[in-house]
Write a protein that holds these residues in place. Structure first.
Motif, PDB file in Angstrom:
ATOM      1  N   ASP A  92       0.843  -1.191   0.000  1.00  0.00           N
ATOM      2  CA  ASP A  92       0.000   0.000   0.000  1.00  0.00           C
ATOM      3  C   ASP A  92       0.884   1.249   0.000  1.00  0.00           C
ATOM      4  O   ASP A  92       1.013   1.939   1.002  1.00  0.00           O
ATOM      5  CB  ASP A  92      -0.919  -0.030   1.220  1.00  0.00           C
ATOM      6  CG  ASP A  92      -2.014   1.010   1.160  1.00  0.00           C
ATOM      7  OD1 ASP A  92      -1.968   1.884   0.263  1.00  0.00           O
ATOM      8  OD2 ASP A  92      -2.913   0.957   2.012  1.00  0.00           O
ATOM      9  N   VAL A  93       1.510   1.525  -1.136  1.00  0.00           N
ATOM     10  CA  VAL A  93       2.460   2.639  -1.235  1.00  0.00           C
ATOM     11  C   VAL A  93       1.759   3.986  -1.069  1.00  0.00           C
ATOM     12  O   VAL A  93       2.308   4.905  -0.459  1.00  0.00           O
ATOM     13  CB  VAL A  93       3.254   2.572  -2.557  1.00  0.00           C
ATOM     14  CG1 VAL A  93       4.196   3.763  -2.688  1.00  0.00           C
ATOM     15  CG2 VAL A  93       4.039   1.262  -2.640  1.00  0.00           C
ATOM     16  N   ALA A  94       0.549   4.111  -1.563  1.00  0.00           N
ATOM     17  CA  ALA A  94      -0.184   5.380  -1.422  1.00  0.00           C
ATOM     18  C   ALA A  94      -0.426   5.700   0.048  1.00  0.00           C
ATOM     19  O   ALA A  94      -0.238   6.848   0.484  1.00  0.00           O
ATOM     20  CB  ALA A  94      -1.502   5.316  -2.181  1.00  0.00           C
ATOM     21  N   ASN A  95      -0.816   4.710   0.828  1.00  0.00           N
ATOM     22  CA  ASN A  95      -1.041   4.912   2.259  1.00  0.00           C
ATOM     23  C   ASN A  95       0.276   5.223   2.968  1.00  0.00           C
ATOM     24  O   ASN A  95       0.325   6.064   3.862  1.00  0.00           O
ATOM     25  CB  ASN A  95      -1.706   3.683   2.869  1.00  0.00           C
ATOM     26  CG  ASN A  95      -2.237   3.946   4.262  1.00  0.00           C
ATOM     27  OD1 ASN A  95      -2.753   5.017   4.562  1.00  0.00           O
ATOM     28  ND2 ASN A  95      -2.106   2.962   5.128  1.00  0.00           N
ATOM     29  N   TRP A  96       1.364   4.550   2.563  1.00  0.00           N
ATOM     30  CA  TRP A  96       2.673   4.822   3.144  1.00  0.00           C
ATOM     31  C   TRP A  96       3.075   6.270   2.869  1.00  0.00           C
ATOM     32  O   TRP A  96       3.543   6.969   3.771  1.00  0.00           O
ATOM     33  CB  TRP A  96       3.740   3.875   2.581  1.00  0.00           C
ATOM     34  CG  TRP A  96       5.099   4.248   3.085  1.00  0.00           C
ATOM     35  CD1 TRP A  96       5.637   3.888   4.283  1.00  0.00           C
ATOM     36  CD2 TRP A  96       6.049   5.106   2.458  1.00  0.00           C
ATOM     37  NE1 TRP A  96       6.884   4.470   4.432  1.00  0.00           N
ATOM     38  CE2 TRP A  96       7.157   5.215   3.324  1.00  0.00           C
ATOM     39  CE3 TRP A  96       6.080   5.788   1.249  1.00  0.00           C
ATOM     40  CZ2 TRP A  96       8.280   5.977   3.004  1.00  0.00           C
ATOM     41  CZ3 TRP A  96       7.194   6.550   0.940  1.00  0.00           C
ATOM     42  CH2 TRP A  96       8.281   6.637   1.815  1.00  0.00           C
ATOM     43  N   THR A  97       2.909   6.732   1.645  1.00  0.00           N
ATOM     44  CA  THR A  97       3.287   8.096   1.279  1.00  0.00           C
ATOM     45  C   THR A  97       2.544   9.105   2.147  1.00  0.00           C
ATOM     46  O   THR A  97       3.136  10.061   2.651  1.00  0.00           O
ATOM     47  CB  THR A  97       2.995   8.351  -0.215  1.00  0.00           C
ATOM     48  OG1 THR A  97       3.737   7.406  -0.989  1.00  0.00           O
ATOM     49  CG2 THR A  97       3.380   9.753  -0.620  1.00  0.00           C
ATOM     50  N   LYS A  98       1.266   8.877   2.344  1.00  0.00           N
ATOM     51  CA  LYS A  98       0.451   9.768   3.192  1.00  0.00           C
ATOM     52  C   LYS A  98       0.957   9.735   4.636  1.00  0.00           C
ATOM     53  O   LYS A  98       1.172  10.773   5.250  1.00  0.00           O
ATOM     54  CB  LYS A  98      -1.009   9.340   3.129  1.00  0.00           C
ATOM     55  CG  LYS A  98      -1.927  10.198   3.956  1.00  0.00           C
ATOM     56  CD  LYS A  98      -3.370   9.714   3.841  1.00  0.00           C
ATOM     57  CE  LYS A  98      -4.264  10.590   4.669  1.00  0.00           C
ATOM     58  NZ  LYS A  98      -4.996   9.885   5.675  1.00  0.00           N
ATOM     59  N   ALA A  99       1.158   8.545   5.169  1.00  0.00           N
ATOM     60  CA  ALA A  99       1.626   8.403   6.553  1.00  0.00           C
ATOM     61  C   ALA A  99       3.016   9.004   6.728  1.00  0.00           C
ATOM     62  O   ALA A  99       3.307   9.640   7.738  1.00  0.00           O
ATOM     63  CB  ALA A  99       1.628   6.932   6.951  1.00  0.00           C
ATOM     64  N   TRP A 100       3.880   8.815   5.743  1.00  0.00           N
ATOM     65  CA  TRP A 100       5.246   9.341   5.804  1.00  0.00           C
ATOM     66  C   TRP A 100       5.227  10.862   5.901  1.00  0.00           C
ATOM     67  O   TRP A 100       5.910  11.447   6.729  1.00  0.00           O
ATOM     68  CB  TRP A 100       6.033   8.879   4.577  1.00  0.00           C
ATOM     69  CG  TRP A 100       7.490   9.172   4.644  1.00  0.00           C
ATOM     70  CD1 TRP A 100       8.166  10.081   3.891  1.00  0.00           C
ATOM     71  CD2 TRP A 100       8.462   8.559   5.488  1.00  0.00           C
ATOM     72  NE1 TRP A 100       9.505  10.069   4.225  1.00  0.00           N
ATOM     73  CE2 TRP A 100       9.707   9.145   5.197  1.00  0.00           C
ATOM     74  CE3 TRP A 100       8.395   7.576   6.470  1.00  0.00           C
ATOM     75  CZ2 TRP A 100      10.871   8.773   5.858  1.00  0.00           C
ATOM     76  CZ3 TRP A 100       9.555   7.201   7.125  1.00  0.00           C
ATOM     77  CH2 TRP A 100      10.772   7.796   6.813  1.00  0.00           C
ATOM     78  N   LYS A 101       4.426  11.497   5.049  1.00  0.00           N
ATOM     79  CA  LYS A 101       4.330  12.961   5.073  1.00  0.00           C
ATOM     80  C   LYS A 101       3.786  13.456   6.408  1.00  0.00           C
ATOM     81  O   LYS A 101       4.227  14.473   6.930  1.00  0.00           O
ATOM     82  CB  LYS A 101       3.453  13.455   3.922  1.00  0.00           C
ATOM     83  CG  LYS A 101       4.127  13.323   2.585  1.00  0.00           C
ATOM     84  CD  LYS A 101       3.217  13.742   1.452  1.00  0.00           C
ATOM     85  CE  LYS A 101       3.910  13.532   0.115  1.00  0.00           C
ATOM     86  NZ  LYS A 101       3.041  13.801  -1.021  1.00  0.00           N
ATOM     87  N   GLU A 102       2.815  12.722   6.962  1.00  0.00           N
ATOM     88  CA  GLU A 102       2.211  13.121   8.234  1.00  0.00           C
ATOM     89  C   GLU A 102       3.172  12.950   9.408  1.00  0.00           C
ATOM     90  O   GLU A 102       3.097  13.697  10.380  1.00  0.00           O
ATOM     91  CB  GLU A 102       0.941  12.303   8.494  1.00  0.00           C
ATOM     92  CG  GLU A 102      -0.190  12.624   7.542  1.00  0.00           C
ATOM     93  CD  GLU A 102      -1.364  11.671   7.670  1.00  0.00           C
ATOM     94  OE1 GLU A 102      -1.265  10.666   8.419  1.00  0.00           O
ATOM     95  OE2 GLU A 102      -2.383  11.915   7.006  1.00  0.00           O
ATOM     96  N   GLN A 103       4.060  11.981   9.349  1.00  0.00           N
ATOM     97  CA  GLN A 103       4.924  11.663  10.483  1.00  0.00           C
ATOM     98  C   GLN A 103       6.314  12.293  10.432  1.00  0.00           C
ATOM     99  O   GLN A 103       7.016  12.269  11.436  1.00  0.00           O
ATOM    100  CB  GLN A 103       5.065  10.140  10.616  1.00  0.00           C
ATOM    101  CG  GLN A 103       3.773   9.444  10.973  1.00  0.00           C
ATOM    102  CD  GLN A 103       3.209   9.908  12.311  1.00  0.00           C
ATOM    103  OE1 GLN A 103       3.929  10.135  13.268  1.00  0.00           O
ATOM    104  NE2 GLN A 103       1.899  10.067  12.370  1.00  0.00           N
ATOM    105  N   CYS A 104       6.717  12.837   9.308  1.00  0.00           N
ATOM    106  CA  CYS A 104       8.081  13.379   9.203  1.00  0.00           C
ATOM    107  C   CYS A 104       8.388  14.444  10.262  1.00  0.00           C
ATOM    108  O   CYS A 104       9.481  14.453  10.830  1.00  0.00           O
ATOM    109  CB  CYS A 104       8.353  13.908   7.794  1.00  0.00           C
ATOM    110  SG  CYS A 104       8.920  12.593   6.696  1.00  0.00           S
ATOM    111  N   ASP A 105       7.452  15.316  10.567  1.00  0.00           N
ATOM    112  CA  ASP A 105       7.697  16.333  11.597  1.00  0.00           C
ATOM    113  C   ASP A 105       7.901  15.687  12.965  1.00  0.00           C
ATOM    114  O   ASP A 105       8.758  16.107  13.736  1.00  0.00           O
ATOM    115  CB  ASP A 105       6.549  17.344  11.664  1.00  0.00           C
ATOM    116  CG  ASP A 105       6.550  18.294  10.479  1.00  0.00           C
ATOM    117  OD1 ASP A 105       7.619  18.459   9.843  1.00  0.00           O
ATOM    118  OD2 ASP A 105       5.487  18.860  10.173  1.00  0.00           O
TER     119      ASP A 105
END
Length: 84
Positions: free
Chosen positions: A29-42
């Protein structure tokens, strides 16, 4: 030993680069990973401890829903066999 914000940024950039360019699993689920990654980077940049950083990175990698994908401290002393 302390890690600098620059070092954390470099680690995050490398993880993202590897997922985007080297990771392949057609069922992931790369799309979900991309979303989660952007949300968690901070949160990752603000991590107070190596253990907390490792825990958040692994939680985000788990969103790929792909076995054998994980992040471990550089020492590698706690890496389970399936990930080695």
């Amino acid at each position: 030993m302390s890690i600098t914000r620059q070092q954390v940024t470099e680690i995050l950039d490398r993880i993202q680069h590897h997922i985007e360019t080297r990771f392949f699993n057609p069922l992931a689920d790369v799309a979900n990973w991309t979303k989660a990654w952007k949300e968690q980077c901070d949160w990752l940049l603000a991590s107070a401890s190596a253990a907390g950083f490792e825990q958040i990175v692994n939680a985000v990698l788990a969103t790929l829903k792909s076995s054998h994908v994980a992040f471990f401290h550089a020492s590698g002393s706690r890496v389970p066999a399936p990930y080695a």
